[in-house]
Design a protein around this motif. Structure first.
Motif, PDB file in Angstrom:
ATOM      1  N   THR A   1       0.815  -1.215   0.000  1.00 47.32           N
ATOM      2  CA  THR A   1       0.000   0.000   0.000  1.00 47.32           C
ATOM      3  C   THR A   1       0.848   1.265   0.000  1.00 47.32           C
ATOM      4  OG1 THR A   1      -1.723  -1.179   1.225  1.00 47.32           O
ATOM      5  CG2 THR A   1      -1.842   1.224   1.197  1.00 47.32           C
TER       6      THR A   1
ATOM      7  N   THR B   1       2.181   1.800  -3.634  1.00 51.92           N
ATOM      8  CA  THR B   1       1.197   2.192  -4.643  1.00 51.92           C
ATOM      9  C   THR B   1       0.562   3.542  -4.335  1.00 51.92           C
ATOM     10  OG1 THR B   1      -0.517   0.906  -3.492  1.00 51.92           O
ATOM     11  CG2 THR B   1       0.703  -0.204  -5.243  1.00 51.92           C
TER      12      THR B   1
ATOM     13  N   TRP C   1       5.874   5.619 -12.704  1.00 55.06           N
ATOM     14  CA  TRP C   1       6.493   4.298 -12.609  1.00 55.06           C
ATOM     15  C   TRP C   1       6.839   3.681 -13.963  1.00 55.06           C
ATOM     16  CZ3 TRP C   1       8.346   3.175  -8.127  1.00 55.06           C
ATOM     17  CH2 TRP C   1       7.695   3.593  -6.960  1.00 55.06           C
TER      18      TRP C   1
ATOM     19  N   GLU D   1       4.610  -3.538 -14.150  1.00 54.69           N
ATOM     20  CA  GLU D   1       3.800  -3.004 -13.061  1.00 54.69           C
ATOM     21  C   GLU D   1       4.644  -2.994 -11.791  1.00 54.69           C
ATOM     22  OE1 GLU D   1       1.404  -3.000  -9.600  1.00 54.69           O
ATOM     23  OE2 GLU D   1       2.386  -4.841 -10.304  1.00 54.69           O
TER      24      GLU D   1
ATOM     25  N   VAL E   1       4.428  -3.214  -8.400  1.00 59.02           N
ATOM     26  CA  VAL E   1       4.380  -4.218  -7.335  1.00 59.02           C
ATOM     27  C   VAL E   1       4.962  -5.539  -7.807  1.00 59.02           C
ATOM     28  CG1 VAL E   1       2.863  -5.607  -5.878  1.00 59.02           C
ATOM     29  CG2 VAL E   1       2.435  -3.153  -6.142  1.00 59.02           C
TER      30      VAL E   1
END
Length: 217
Positions: free
Chosen positions: A84, A87, A93, A99, A101
């Motif tokens: 958390t 993000t 990013w 992605e 994570v």
């Protein structure tokens, strides 16, 4: 041990006749003493403890004596990933190859399996706000925009890794990813660091240097 008393469901129980528990209570009047599920934290009860590994806590009276009240953690159970704090960052990013994570978690797991083939990353949590550093160059004729040249992120973590022999280790520290040459993909360079038992303040200072240590070409 905690100075605060969690707002969890309570019941009355007979505290164990444990000298260590009694001593902790005497040293922390008005607080609470946590009960840690040892199966979830590996062999180091003094290391990083995920919230789910806290079974509950004994409530301490103002006189430093256990009251017999036990607050049971409703979220006790198998820890799960928590990214958390990563993000939630308002950060660009797209410089990462995927992605954020999945990319960061995958890189950490690769580092772990390089050290111990067959190791499994059971869960990973971002434990504090990550630190981001970026650098760019001006676009000729446009003073308001920059071309991103280099950037990096330092991510504080706690994680569990299980070896092929069944051993579980709880690790904490900071994972850092830095990249340079972002304005020229043919000469892009990336590098990662895995600093165990390092806090984000220290890693954040290192990040400012590391984004310039990544060689281009």
């Amino acid at each position: 041990m905690s100075d605060s008393v969690p707002d969890w469901p309570r019941s009355r129980r007979t505290p164990p006749d444990d000298p260590g528990l009694i001593a902790e209570a005497a040293a922390n009047p008005g607080g609470s003493v946590a009960v840690i599920d040892g199966d979830l934290v590996g062999g180091d009860p003094n290391g990083y403890v995920p919230a789910e590994a806290v079974h509950g806590c004994w409530i301490i009276g103002p006189d430093g004596v256990l009251t017999g009240e036990y607050a049971e953690n409703p979220n006790h159970g198998t820890p799960v990933d928590d990214f958390t704090r990563l993000t939630a960052l308002d950060h660009f990013w797209n410089w990462l190859p995927g992605e954020p994570v999945a990319t960061i978690r995958g890189s950490v797991e690769e580092l772990l399996t390089d050290q111990v083939p067959g190791a499994v990353l059971e869960w990973m949590k971002v434990t504090d706000e990550p630190k981001v550093v970026s650098g760019g160059r001006e676009i000729p004729g446009d003073d308001e925009k920059l071309i991103l040249v280099r950037t990096g992120v330092a991510v504080p973590f706690g994680l569990s890794v299980r070896s092929p022999d069944g051993r579980r280790d709880i690790l904490w520290g900071v994972f850092t990813w830095a990249a340079s040459g972002l304005d020229n993909p043919a000469h892009r360079s990336d590098r990662v660091w895995f600093d165990l038992q390092t806090d984000i303040a220290t890693a954040g200072e290192l990040l400012s240097q590391r984004v310039y240590e990544v060689e281009e070409g």
